[in-house]
Design a protein around this motif. Structure first.
Motif, PDB file in Angstrom:
ATOM      1  N   GLY A  95       0.809  -1.210   0.000  1.00 57.39           N
ATOM      2  CA  GLY A  95       0.000   0.000   0.000  1.00 57.39           C
ATOM      3  C   GLY A  95       0.845   1.264   0.000  1.00 57.39           C
ATOM      4  N   ARG A  99       0.958   4.040  -2.936  1.00 55.03           N
ATOM      5  CA  ARG A  99       0.703   5.460  -2.651  1.00 55.03           C
ATOM      6  C   ARG A  99       1.866   6.324  -3.157  1.00 55.03           C
ATOM      7  N   VAL A 314      -5.173  -3.669   0.009  1.00 53.06           N
ATOM      8  CA  VAL A 314      -3.988  -2.878  -0.350  1.00 53.06           C
ATOM      9  C   VAL A 314      -4.402  -1.505  -0.864  1.00 53.06           C
ATOM     10  N   ALA A 318      -3.628   2.092   0.912  1.00 50.87           N
ATOM     11  CA  ALA A 318      -2.902   3.158   0.217  1.00 50.87           C
ATOM     12  C   ALA A 318      -3.620   4.494   0.334  1.00 50.87           C
TER      13      ALA A 318
END
Length: 381
Positions: A95, A99, A314, A318
Motif C-alpha cells: 500500500g 501510494r 492494499v 494506500a
C-alpha cells in the motif's frame, strides 16, 4: 503454493527491478546531503548481510515460504501469529509503495486526475498479472529489464553531453564526520530498499535451481545498489546539495534539465516510463507475497481466490494511511523504519535463525546418542 518455477536469471532481474523500485525516484538518504551515495553503499553492504540471514533460513527449509517455516521454528501458535504479522506487513508496504507512485503521478503529469483513479488502474493491472502466476511476473520483469537499462544508458549519456554534471557539488565528502552518515544508514538505506529483501523469503522456493539463490540475489542487490548510488551522485552533481535535499523527486528534476542540440529536451517521458515499470514490479512482489502467505497460512487450495480481497485491502490502505503526501513521507521516515522495518527485517529473522540453528544442533545431538532401550536389551541377551 503455486506450482511455478523461475530461472536464476529471472530471479536476478526481479531482484534488480525490485530493489531499484522507488528508491531511485525519491531523494534517498537526502539527510546525508552530498554523502548520500556513501550511505547507500553502506546500506547495500548491511542489506547483503541481512540477506545472508534470510538465505540461511531458506537453506534450513528450502521448500517452504517464511509463513510456513516460522511455525516449525517457534511452534504452531506463535508461528501463526508471526506469519500473520508478516502478511499484514507485506500488505502495508504494498500500500505504501502504491501510494508513492500514485502521489508522484498526481504531482507531475496527472495533476487533475484523482489519486484513487490512478492507483486503482495500477492495481487492476497488477491483479491481472498475479492471477496469471509468478512465472508471468518474472517474464514481464525480463522484458522490462531491457527497457529500463536502455533508458538508463541513454539518459546517462544525455546528462553528460548536456554538461549538467558538476562534480564539485559532491565535495567536501564526510564534511560533518561519520556519525550523520551512519545514522542515515541505520534509519534509511539499510531497511529501504535493501532490507526489503525479506519479502523474497516467500519467493525463493520457486527457484528451479535453489543452489543459485544466494549468488543471484546478492548480484542483484549489488547491481541495484550501484545503480542507485550512481543516480544519487548524478542528482547531487547536477542539482547541487540544496536543491537535492529540497526536491521531492530529484531524478525527475535532473532529467528535466536535459537539453541537447536545442531539440533533445523534455525527456520526462523516460522518467514516467520507468515509474510505471518500477511501480508495477515492486507492488506486485509485495502483493503476491501477501496473497500466497495468506493462502499458505489458512490452507487455501487456490491462491487466486484471495487476489481480489487482498488487492482491495492494499488499495484501501494506500488511500487511508495518510491525509496528504507530507504526512505520508513523514510516516515513512520516522515511524515505519523503527516500528516495522527493524523488528520484521532484522530482529525477528536473526532470532529465528538462532532458534533454528539451536534446534538443529539439539536434534543432531539427540540422534547421535545411542538408543538406551536397545543397549539394555543387548545386555540382557
Amino acid at each position: 503454493m503455486e506450482k511455478a518455477k523461475i530461472s536464476a536469471k529471472q530471479l536476478f532481474v526481479v531482484v534488480v527491478l525490485f530493489e531499484m523500485g522507488s528508491a531511485i525516484l525519491v531523494g534517498l538518504a537526502s539527510t546525508a546531503k552530498q554523502d548520500a551515495w556513501i550511505t547507500i553503499l553502506l546500506g547495500m553492504i548491511g542489506g547483503i548481510t541481512l540477506f545472508i540471514v534470510y538465505h540461511r533460513l531458506f537453506l534450513f527449509y528450502p521448500d517452504l515460504p517464511l509463513t510456513s517455516y516460522v511455525q516449525k521454528i517457534v511452534g504452531k501458535w506463535m508461528g501463526r501469529i508471526l506469519a500473520l504479522l508478516y502478511i499484514v506487513y507485506f500488505i502495508y508496504i504494498a500500500g505504501r509503495v502504491l501510494r508513492d507512485f500514485g502521489e508522484l503521478l498526481t504531482a507531475t503529469i496527472y495533476t487533475n486526475t484523482p489519486l484513487i483513479f490512478l492507483i486503482t488502474v495500477l492495481m487492476i493491472t497488477i491483479l491481472y498479472a498475479i492471477n496469471k502466476g509468478f512465472e508471468v511476473i518474472a517474464r514481464v520483469g525480463e522484458l522490462f529489464f531491457v527497457v529500463v537499462y536502455l533508458m538508463a544508458i541513454a539518459g546517462f549519456f544525455l546528462i553528460i553531453f548536456s554538461g549538467l554534471i558538476h562534480l564539485e557539488n559532491i565535495k567536501p565528502m564526510v564534511e560533518n564526520g561519520w556519525l550523520p552518515i551512519l545514522k542515515t544508514t541505520m534509519r534509511e538505506t539499510l531497511t529501504f530498499p535493501f532490507g526489503e529483501m525479506i519479502v523474497f523469503t516467500m519467493l525463493l522456493p520457486y527457484l528451479n535451481k535453489p543452489e543459485k539463490a544466494r549468488v543471484m540475489c546478492i548480484l542483484g542487490m549489488v547491481l541495484s545498489g550501484i545503480n542507485i548510488t550512481i543516480a544519487s551522485i548524478i542528482n547531487v552533481a547536477t542539482l547541487g546539495v540544496d536543491l537535492f535535499v529540497r526536491a521531492p523527486y530529484p531524478l525527475l528534476a535532473t532529467v528535466g534539465k536535459i537539453q541537447l542540440a536545442q531539440f533533445i529536451e523534455r525527456l520526462d517521458v523516460l522518467f514516467m516510463l520507468y515509474l510505471m515499470i518500477a511501480g508495477f514490479i515492486k507492488v506486485a512482489i509485495f502483493y503476491y507475497a501477501a496473497v500466497i502467505g495468506t493462502a499458505d497460512l489458512f490452507n487455501f487450495k487456490d491462491y487466486r481466490k484471495l487476489t481480489l480481497p487482498i488487492g482491495t485491502i492494499v488499495l484501501f490502505a494506500a488511500m487511508v494511511m495518510a491525509q496528504n503526501y507530507m504526512e505520508h513521507i513523514k510516516e515513512g521516515l520516522d515511524v515505519v523504519p523503527i516500528f516495522l522495518h527493524w523488528p520484521l527485517q532484522i530482529i525477528i529473522p536473526v532470532l529465528l535463525l538462532v532458534i533454528a540453528y539451536l534446534r538443529k544442533k539439539i536434534s543432531q545431538k539427540q540422534s547421535s546418542l545411542p538408543d538406551v532401550s536397545q543397549t539394555a536389551d543387548g545386555a540382557d541377551a
